[in-house]
Design a protein around this motif. Structure first.
Motif, PDB file in Angstrom:
ATOM      1  N   THR A   1      -6.317   1.509  -9.372  1.00 45.06           N
ATOM      2  CA  THR A   1      -6.539   0.380  -8.477  1.00 45.06           C
ATOM      3  C   THR A   1      -6.362   0.869  -7.051  1.00 45.06           C
ATOM      4  OG1 THR A   1      -4.227  -0.279  -8.641  1.00 45.06           O
ATOM      5  CG2 THR A   1      -5.765  -1.363 -10.126  1.00 45.06           C
ATOM      6  N   ALA A   2      -7.081   0.242  -6.153  1.00 49.08           N
ATOM      7  CA  ALA A   2      -6.992   0.600  -4.742  1.00 49.08           C
ATOM      8  C   ALA A   2      -6.773  -0.667  -3.929  1.00 49.08           C
ATOM      9  CB  ALA A   2      -8.252   1.308  -4.287  1.00 49.08           C
ATOM     10  N   TYR A   3      -5.898  -0.580  -2.937  1.00 50.15           N
ATOM     11  CA  TYR A   3      -5.620  -1.700  -2.047  1.00 50.15           C
ATOM     12  C   TYR A   3      -5.726  -1.183  -0.621  1.00 50.15           C
ATOM     13  CZ  TYR A   3      -3.172  -5.272   0.555  1.00 50.15           C
ATOM     14  OH  TYR A   3      -2.850  -6.232   1.474  1.00 50.15           O
ATOM     15  N   THR A   4      -6.555  -1.846   0.173  1.00 51.13           N
ATOM     16  CA  THR A   4      -6.734  -1.452   1.563  1.00 51.13           C
ATOM     17  C   THR A   4      -6.175  -2.532   2.469  1.00 51.13           C
ATOM     18  OG1 THR A   4      -8.732  -0.239   1.017  1.00 51.13           O
ATOM     19  CG2 THR A   4      -8.408  -0.779   3.329  1.00 51.13           C
ATOM     20  N   SER A   5      -5.331  -2.124   3.418  1.00 49.23           N
ATOM     21  CA  SER A   5      -4.804  -3.074   4.400  1.00 49.23           C
ATOM     22  C   SER A   5      -5.300  -2.658   5.779  1.00 49.23           C
ATOM     23  CB  SER A   5      -3.272  -3.102   4.353  1.00 49.23           C
ATOM     24  OG  SER A   5      -2.755  -1.827   4.634  1.00 49.23           O
TER      25      SER A   5
ATOM     26  N   ALA B   1      -6.742   1.387   9.160  1.00 48.69           N
ATOM     27  CA  ALA B   1      -6.774   0.921   7.774  1.00 48.69           C
ATOM     28  C   ALA B   1      -6.058   1.945   6.908  1.00 48.69           C
ATOM     29  CB  ALA B   1      -8.212   0.753   7.308  1.00 48.69           C
ATOM     30  N   THR B   2      -5.337   1.440   5.941  1.00 47.95           N
ATOM     31  CA  THR B   2      -4.628   2.298   5.002  1.00 47.95           C
ATOM     32  C   THR B   2      -5.018   1.880   3.592  1.00 47.95           C
ATOM     33  OG1 THR B   2      -2.766   2.439   6.509  1.00 47.95           O
ATOM     34  CG2 THR B   2      -2.369   3.068   4.228  1.00 47.95           C
ATOM     35  N   THR B   3      -5.404   2.843   2.779  1.00 46.76           N
ATOM     36  CA  THR B   3      -5.749   2.557   1.392  1.00 46.76           C
ATOM     37  C   THR B   3      -4.714   3.206   0.486  1.00 46.76           C
ATOM     38  OG1 THR B   3      -8.102   2.487   1.929  1.00 46.76           O
ATOM     39  CG2 THR B   3      -7.522   2.777  -0.387  1.00 46.76           C
ATOM     40  N   THR B   4      -4.188   2.411  -0.419  1.00 50.31           N
ATOM     41  CA  THR B   4      -3.196   2.884  -1.379  1.00 50.31           C
ATOM     42  C   THR B   4      -3.824   2.878  -2.770  1.00 50.31           C
ATOM     43  OG1 THR B   4      -1.470   1.863  -0.050  1.00 50.31           O
ATOM     44  CG2 THR B   4      -0.892   2.474  -2.315  1.00 50.31           C
ATOM     45  N   TYR B   5      -3.722   3.991  -3.476  1.00 45.01           N
ATOM     46  CA  TYR B   5      -4.241   4.116  -4.829  1.00 45.01           C
ATOM     47  C   TYR B   5      -3.072   4.135  -5.813  1.00 45.01           C
ATOM     48  CZ  TYR B   5      -8.686   5.489  -2.764  1.00 45.01           C
ATOM     49  OH  TYR B   5      -9.848   5.507  -2.049  1.00 45.01           O
TER      50      TYR B   5
END
Length: 190
Positions: A99-103, A127-131
């Motif tokens: 899963t990926a979440y971008t803030s 922007a920061t994307t967390t996997y």
């Protein structure tokens, strides 16, 4: 009262759905077969020793759940001289879901629906994307039903589902999942 309903809809309902939604069931059967004539079945074992990956407890959970579902349809388990024979096959694979979440942070160059405001491009954003990776086990159970006389395959049910790691959860989920599989059997519950 409305807030209680909102809590149920947005919090509890997804939990109930996610627990049962993942089991995928496929089945096929011989359309020319009269399934009402099959009153007895016998288990012929696990194909290709696929049961070696299961504990004795899990094997019993599966066979007991199948026996109960067939009994609900008027079909009795016997040792010999059955009308139909059941074989089981299971495969368990390790899977990974990502899963990926971008803030998005900051920036002051965008104004309203008409686009960029005064001084187009002013300000900076980031922007920061967390996997996240989640490892889990996925099991596929195949139930084959053969006519005892002709040895022809007359029904096949295939269920793919995430395997619960905790035995207490498997104790409850196995009968539910087998019931879901058996809904595709041509004879409905009595």
């Amino acid at each position: 009262m409305k807030s209680l309903l909102k809590i149920f809809v947005f919090v509890l309902l997804p939990v109930f759905i996610s627990n049962n939604a993942y089991s995928q069931v496929k089945s096929d059967y011989d359309k020319n077969t009269d399934f009402s004539k099959y009153k007895t079945i016998s288990f012929q074992g696990w194909e290709k020793n696929s049961d070696k990956i299961l504990t004795d407890f899990d094997k019993k959970r599966i066979t007991d759940a199948l026996e109960a579902e067939f009994a609900d349809r008027g079909v009795k388990l016997v040792e010999n001289n059955a009308d139909a024979e059941i074989t089981l096959y299971i495969v368990v694979n390790k899977k990974t879901s990502t899963t990926a979440y971008t803030s998005f942070n900051g920036g002051m160059g965008y104004v309203g629906r008409w686009g960029w405001g005064m001084g187009a491009g002013l300000g900076m954003g980031s922007a920061t994307t967390t996997y996240n990776n989640n490892d889990y086990l996925e099991g596929t159970l195949v139930v084959d039903m053969y006519d005892s006389e002709t040895k022809n395959l007359i029904w096949q049910g295939v269920m793919t589902s995430e395997v619960n790691e905790k035995p207490q959860k498997r104790e409850k989920s196995t009968p539910r999942k087998i019931a879901k599989l058996m809904k595709s059997y041509p004879v409905k519950k009595i």
